[in-house]
Scaffold this motif. Structure first.
Motif, PDB file in Angstrom:
ATOM      1  N   CYS A  55      43.450  37.753  41.440  1.00 30.40           N
ATOM      2  CA  CYS A  55      43.238  36.382  40.980  1.00 30.40           C
ATOM      3  C   CYS A  55      42.361  36.426  39.726  1.00 30.40           C
ATOM      4  CB  CYS A  55      42.570  35.540  42.058  1.00 30.40           C
ATOM      5  SG  CYS A  55      43.350  35.650  43.691  1.00 30.40           S
ATOM      6  N   TYR A  56      42.882  35.920  38.629  1.00 26.72           N
ATOM      7  CA  TYR A  56      42.156  35.894  37.367  1.00 26.72           C
ATOM      8  C   TYR A  56      41.640  34.477  37.111  1.00 26.72           C
ATOM      9  CZ  TYR A  56      44.247  40.445  36.358  1.00 26.72           C
ATOM     10  OH  TYR A  56      44.634  41.754  36.407  1.00 26.72           O
ATOM     11  N   PHE A  57      40.331  34.343  37.001  1.00 29.86           N
ATOM     12  CA  PHE A  57      39.742  33.046  36.696  1.00 29.86           C
ATOM     13  C   PHE A  57      39.721  32.853  35.185  1.00 29.86           C
ATOM     14  CE2 PHE A  57      38.197  33.791  40.950  1.00 29.86           C
ATOM     15  CZ  PHE A  57      38.287  32.536  41.526  1.00 29.86           C
ATOM     16  N   ASN A  58      40.143  31.673  34.755  1.00 28.59           N
ATOM     17  CA  ASN A  58      40.214  31.359  33.331  1.00 28.59           C
ATOM     18  C   ASN A  58      38.884  30.773  32.881  1.00 28.59           C
ATOM     19  OD1 ASN A  58      43.218  31.866  33.088  1.00 28.59           O
ATOM     20  ND2 ASN A  58      43.174  30.300  34.670  1.00 28.59           N
ATOM     21  N   GLY A  59      37.927  31.618  32.660  1.00 23.80           N
ATOM     22  CA  GLY A  59      36.565  31.219  32.341  1.00 23.80           C
ATOM     23  C   GLY A  59      35.608  31.869  33.323  1.00 23.80           C
ATOM     24  N   LYS A  60      34.432  31.309  33.447  1.00 21.33           N
ATOM     25  CA  LYS A  60      33.445  31.851  34.374  1.00 21.33           C
ATOM     26  C   LYS A  60      33.912  31.630  35.808  1.00 21.33           C
ATOM     27  CE  LYS A  60      29.573  30.976  31.223  1.00 21.33           C
ATOM     28  NZ  LYS A  60      28.304  30.230  31.037  1.00 21.33           N
ATOM     29  N   ALA A  61      33.812  32.671  36.600  1.00 23.15           N
ATOM     30  CA  ALA A  61      34.222  32.577  37.999  1.00 23.15           C
ATOM     31  C   ALA A  61      33.158  31.857  38.815  1.00 23.15           C
ATOM     32  CB  ALA A  61      34.471  33.968  38.567  1.00 23.15           C
ATOM     33  N   GLU A  82      40.281  39.985  53.479  1.00 19.48           N
ATOM     34  CA  GLU A  82      39.665  41.094  52.743  1.00 19.48           C
ATOM     35  C   GLU A  82      39.657  40.736  51.262  1.00 19.48           C
ATOM     36  OE1 GLU A  82      40.392  45.874  51.808  1.00 19.48           O
ATOM     37  OE2 GLU A  82      41.537  44.861  53.414  1.00 19.48           O
ATOM     38  N   ILE A  83      38.461  40.469  50.720  1.00 17.09           N
ATOM     39  CA  ILE A  83      38.307  40.008  49.337  1.00 17.09           C
ATOM     40  C   ILE A  83      37.358  40.945  48.614  1.00 17.09           C
ATOM     41  CG2 ILE A  83      37.679  38.069  47.847  1.00 17.09           C
ATOM     42  CD1 ILE A  83      38.113  36.224  50.220  1.00 17.09           C
ATOM     43  N   HIS A  84      37.780  41.404  47.443  1.00 21.92           N
ATOM     44  CA  HIS A  84      36.953  42.275  46.598  1.00 21.92           C
ATOM     45  C   HIS A  84      36.692  41.540  45.285  1.00 21.92           C
ATOM     46  CE1 HIS A  84      37.747  45.687  49.322  1.00 21.92           C
ATOM     47  NE2 HIS A  84      38.976  45.192  49.391  1.00 21.92           N
ATOM     48  N   ASN A  85      35.433  41.237  45.027  1.00 26.01           N
ATOM     49  CA  ASN A  85      35.065  40.489  43.833  1.00 26.01           C
ATOM     50  C   ASN A  85      34.803  41.428  42.672  1.00 26.01           C
ATOM     51  OD1 ASN A  85      34.490  38.185  42.350  1.00 26.01           O
ATOM     52  ND2 ASN A  85      32.306  38.252  42.829  1.00 26.01           N
ATOM     53  N   ASN A  86      35.260  41.055  41.482  1.00 30.96           N
ATOM     54  CA  ASN A  86      35.034  41.837  40.263  1.00 30.96           C
ATOM     55  C   ASN A  86      34.506  40.896  39.192  1.00 30.96           C
ATOM     56  OD1 ASN A  86      34.955  43.617  38.173  1.00 30.96           O
ATOM     57  ND2 ASN A  86      37.105  44.199  38.257  1.00 30.96           N
ATOM     58  N   PRO A  87      33.195  40.651  39.159  1.00 26.65           N
ATOM     59  CA  PRO A  87      32.664  39.671  38.202  1.00 26.65           C
ATOM     60  C   PRO A  87      32.740  40.119  36.747  1.00 26.65           C
ATOM     61  CG  PRO A  87      30.870  40.781  39.367  1.00 26.65           C
ATOM     62  CD  PRO A  87      32.142  41.247  40.005  1.00 26.65           C
ATOM     63  N   LEU A  88      32.953  41.420  36.490  1.00 20.85           N
ATOM     64  CA  LEU A  88      32.992  41.888  35.105  1.00 20.85           C
ATOM     65  C   LEU A  88      34.178  41.320  34.346  1.00 20.85           C
ATOM     66  CD1 LEU A  88      31.917  45.622  35.534  1.00 20.85           C
ATOM     67  CD2 LEU A  88      30.517  43.656  34.845  1.00 20.85           C
ATOM     68  N   ASN A  89      35.351  41.284  34.980  1.00 26.78           N
ATOM     69  CA  ASN A  89      36.508  40.683  34.313  1.00 26.78           C
ATOM     70  C   ASN A  89      36.930  39.369  34.961  1.00 26.78           C
ATOM     71  OD1 ASN A  89      37.496  41.734  36.668  1.00 26.78           O
ATOM     72  ND2 ASN A  89      39.332  42.643  35.769  1.00 26.78           N
ATOM     73  N   HIS A  90      35.998  38.735  35.711  1.00 25.36           N
ATOM     74  CA  HIS A  90      36.198  37.390  36.264  1.00 25.36           C
ATOM     75  C   HIS A  90      37.453  37.333  37.144  1.00 25.36           C
ATOM     76  CE1 HIS A  90      33.246  36.415  33.191  1.00 25.36           C
ATOM     77  NE2 HIS A  90      34.065  36.919  32.278  1.00 25.36           N
ATOM     78  N   SER A 116      37.478  25.320  38.937  1.00 23.27           N
ATOM     79  CA  SER A 116      37.802  26.601  38.292  1.00 23.27           C
ATOM     80  C   SER A 116      39.253  26.962  38.594  1.00 23.27           C
ATOM     81  CB  SER A 116      36.862  27.710  38.787  1.00 23.27           C
ATOM     82  OG  SER A 116      35.516  27.394  38.516  1.00 23.27           O
ATOM     83  N   MET A 117      40.058  27.036  37.556  1.00 24.32           N
ATOM     84  CA  MET A 117      41.467  27.374  37.720  1.00 24.32           C
ATOM     85  C   MET A 117      41.659  28.887  37.590  1.00 24.32           C
ATOM     86  SD  MET A 117      44.724  25.835  35.618  1.00 24.32           S
ATOM     87  CE  MET A 117      44.759  27.098  34.356  1.00 24.32           C
ATOM     88  N   PHE A 118      42.597  29.447  38.373  1.00 14.51           N
ATOM     89  CA  PHE A 118      42.903  30.872  38.276  1.00 14.51           C
ATOM     90  C   PHE A 118      44.396  31.070  38.481  1.00 14.51           C
ATOM     91  CE2 PHE A 118      41.999  30.091  42.735  1.00 14.51           C
ATOM     92  CZ  PHE A 118      42.945  30.843  43.418  1.00 14.51           C
ATOM     93  N   HIS A 119      44.916  32.176  37.946  1.00 11.93           N
ATOM     94  CA  HIS A 119      46.327  32.503  38.107  1.00 11.93           C
ATOM     95  C   HIS A 119      46.463  33.821  38.854  1.00 11.93           C
ATOM     96  CE1 HIS A 119      45.108  34.406  34.299  1.00 11.93           C
ATOM     97  NE2 HIS A 119      46.072  35.289  34.489  1.00 11.93           N
ATOM     98  N   ILE A 120      47.627  34.018  39.434  1.00 13.42           N
ATOM     99  CA  ILE A 120      47.874  35.094  40.386  1.00 13.42           C
ATOM    100  C   ILE A 120      48.798  36.143  39.771  1.00 13.42           C
ATOM    101  CG2 ILE A 120      48.815  35.619  42.668  1.00 13.42           C
ATOM    102  CD1 ILE A 120      46.312  34.017  42.826  1.00 13.42           C
ATOM    103  N   ALA A 121      48.607  37.393  40.163  1.00 14.46           N
ATOM    104  CA  ALA A 121      49.503  38.493  39.778  1.00 14.46           C
ATOM    105  C   ALA A 121      49.464  39.554  40.871  1.00 14.46           C
ATOM    106  CB  ALA A 121      49.097  39.087  38.430  1.00 14.46           C
ATOM    107  N   GLN A 122      50.540  40.334  40.960  1.00  9.72           N
ATOM    108  CA  GLN A 122      50.559  41.455  41.893  1.00  9.72           C
ATOM    109  C   GLN A 122      49.604  42.530  41.392  1.00  9.72           C
ATOM    110  OE1 GLN A 122      52.464  42.006  44.909  1.00  9.72           O
ATOM    111  NE2 GLN A 122      50.968  43.659  44.995  1.00  9.72           N
ATOM    112  N   TRP A 123      48.733  43.010  42.272  1.00  6.13           N
ATOM    113  CA  TRP A 123      47.746  43.986  41.829  1.00  6.13           C
ATOM    114  C   TRP A 123      48.400  45.330  41.572  1.00  6.13           C
ATOM    115  CZ3 TRP A 123      45.756  48.639  43.638  1.00  6.13           C
ATOM    116  CH2 TRP A 123      44.601  49.090  42.970  1.00  6.13           C
ATOM    117  N   SER A 124      47.990  45.953  40.492  1.00  4.54           N
ATOM    118  CA  SER A 124      48.478  47.290  40.136  1.00  4.54           C
ATOM    119  C   SER A 124      47.405  47.964  39.306  1.00  4.54           C
ATOM    120  CB  SER A 124      49.801  47.205  39.357  1.00  4.54           C
ATOM    121  OG  SER A 124      49.620  46.552  38.118  1.00  4.54           O
ATOM    122  N   SER A 125      47.621  49.224  39.014  1.00  7.61           N
ATOM    123  CA  SER A 125      46.637  49.956  38.210  1.00  7.61           C
ATOM    124  C   SER A 125      46.541  49.388  36.809  1.00  7.61           C
ATOM    125  CB  SER A 125      47.016  51.441  38.152  1.00  7.61           C
ATOM    126  OG  SER A 125      48.330  51.588  37.619  1.00  7.61           O
TER     127      SER A 125
END
Length: 528
Positions: A55-61, A82-90, A116-125
């Motif tokens: 989940c990519y937040f468009n702005g500050k998470a 199971e949620i893993h937060n990554n504040p570096l890339n929001h 806060s709006m966010f968009h979804i993508a399949q996780w990959s490397s």
């Protein structure tokens, strides 16, 4: 004879993680060691990660606890994901094991956590290295004026093609038209019920100014100036002396104590003050209310202090006396409500926007408070406890968003999914266009959808009621109008426990809000 391997040895053999060489080494053109890895090795690990979405937040998470609460409710149905937060890339990585639910999440693509709006993508490397660009935003469009002959798949495809598609952010037209072969031009009006937020700083869609990564808020006012202003504002009251009394405790008073005071209806902002000392009172001035008092009782008593046949005096109140400061709260309520208990949110707001008053047959335990909400547990004799959130929402939509997020967090913190929960009253926001007097307001707006989404996540709904449908008036004889600002929301657990509960919105007396009385109903003990 050798002894059989122990349990520890068998586990070590089955979980052997020793690395070994699987392919011969070669030297590349750069002179560094190189090995060829088949695509099947990559695919093996990709299969293990197919359950994860990013989940990519468009702005500050938003804060992680808010993300966790919303995700668990939307996609986990109350269960912990199971949620893993990554504040570096929001961003945040979420594991969704249900393939059907994952596909539904991908189909919608755009989601919200509060504002806060966010968009979804399949996780990959590849996604773990950089945030992909948001190329398009899917939004709903309501078409009005489409002829009946075009209401099929092919005909609607021609008309909808005028609205969707195009560049990254296509201009939203309110009216589009199409032409028939005989030259007739037909206009079709377009309404977008929920437009993504737009930043006034960078002029980009998908986030608000507060969450903009390139926005720097202005510096706050110097602390010295704030203290000086505060001292000047409170200087006239420095000569008064008050005896502090702990809130939430019973206060006994003598019969000689003065009782000439005024209490407003249970509505948003009860203002209480002593009458003017002058023998001749000036004309009454309107009293603006700022707190909530929802009466939770089974059957009103004949000796109720608030039920009297004599008219309630309405003295003149100066502007500086319109709010109840914390030192004045105890003396005023002691005169008005002897042997009653009370609490307020003065710790969160100096004006005390919300005041709760109750009698000894009811036990109240405050769990949390903020500027717009007090949440407590109501314990009735010989009955189930009830969670109650007294609401007085802000007039600003930006501050009401904080309240919606606070309610979602409260539900997760105190596990209100399966508990009896009441939420009321002044939400300062309508849910449906019929709750607005203006006939031009005939479609839901963004703020309505925002509150609807919050209530859907909370599992709250409007309890059936008796009385006025519109509970607030502007008190203007020249141009009167009314709205439904006050609501009493409950969850399914409350309806199951109190199936005959019925709120009544009474006519307003001298407040612009209608008071609300909730009958649960059950009989309170008369003795013991």
């Amino acid at each position: 004879m050798t002894a059989p391997p122990s349990l520890v040895e068998r586990i070590r053999r089955s979980e052997d993680k020793t690395l070994r060489r699987l392919a011969p080494l070669s030297i590349g053109a750069t002179g560094r060691p190189r090995v060829l890895i088949p695509d099947s090795v990559f695919q093996k690990r990709a299969e293990l990660h197919k359950d994860f979405i990013i989940c990519y937040f468009n702005g500050k998470a938003p804060p992680f606890n808010q993300i966790q609460s919303v995700f668990n409710h939307m996609w986990g149905k109350g269960k912990r994901l199971e949620i893993h937060n990554n504040p570096l890339n929001h961003s945040a990585i979420v594991r969704i094991q249900s393939e059907y639910l994952r596909q539904k999440i991908f189909d919608k693509s755009i989601w919200y956590v509060g504002d806060s709006m966010f968009h979804i993508a399949q996780w990959s490397s590849a996604h773990s290295k950089a945030t992909p660009l948001l190329k398009a935003i899917k939004i709903w469009a309501h078409l009005t004026g489409v002829p009946l002959d075009l209401r099929h798949n092919e005909g609607l495809s021609f008309v909808s093609g005028l609205v969707g598609g195009g560049g990254r952010y296509k201009t939203a037209f309110d009216v589009v038209d199409f032409e028939r072969e005989d030259g007739e031009v037909v206009e079709v009006s377009v309404h977008y019920p929920r437009v993504p937020p737009k930043c006034t700083h960078c002029q980009e869609l998908s986030h608000i100014t507060r969450n903009c990564l390139s926005y720097t808020p202005p510096p706050n006012e110097p602390e010295g100036a704030k203290k000086k202003a505060h001292v000047n504002k409170t200087a006239p009251a420095q000569n008064k002396k008050y005896r502090p009394v702990t809130q939430g405790t019973k206060v006994n008073h003598s019969k000689s104590a003065p009782t000439n005071a005024v209490i407003s209806d249970p509505a948003p902002s009860t203002r209480i003050a002593a009458p003017h000392p002058s023998p001749t009172l000036p004309s009454p001035t309107p009293i603006k209310h700022t707190s909530h008092l929802t009466k939770l009782a089974s059957k009103p008593s004949s000796s109720n202090l608030f039920q009297t046949t004599s008219p309630i005096p309405r003295p003149s109140l100066k502007r500086s006396q319109s709010h109840i400061k914390q030192p004045s709260l105890t003396p005023i309520l002691s005169n008005l409500c002897p042997n009653w208990r009370f609490t307020s949110n003065h710790l969160s707001d100096p004006d005390g926007r919300i005041i709760l008053i109750w009698r000894d047959s009811l036990k109240v335990q405050v769990l949390s408070q903020s500027r717009q909400c007090i949440t407590c547990i109501l314990s009735f004799p010989n009955n189930h406890p009830v969670y109650y959130s007294a609401i007085y929402a802000s007039n600003l939509s930006s501050e009401r968003v904080d309240l919606w997020a606070e309610l979602i967090q409260l539900q997760s913190t105190y596990n209100l999914y399966s508990s009896c929960w009441i939420l009321g009253r002044d939400l300062n926001q309508i849910i449906h266009p019929t709750e607005h007097p203006d006939p031009n307001v005939n479609v839901p707006g963004f703020l309505m959808y925002q509150l609807r989404d919050c209530l859907t996540q909370l599992g709250l709904f409007d309890l059936r009621y008796v009385g006025a449908a519109h509970t607030w008036t502007n008190s203007q004889p020249s141009g009167p109008y009314s709205k439904k600002m006050d609501m009493l929301m409950v969850n399914s657990s409350f309806v199951s426990t109190f199936p005959h509960a019925l709120p009544t919105f009474l006519p307003p007396v001298f407040s612009d809000h209608a008071p609300c009385v909730l009958d649960l109903p059950f009989s309170l003990p008369t003795a013991g």
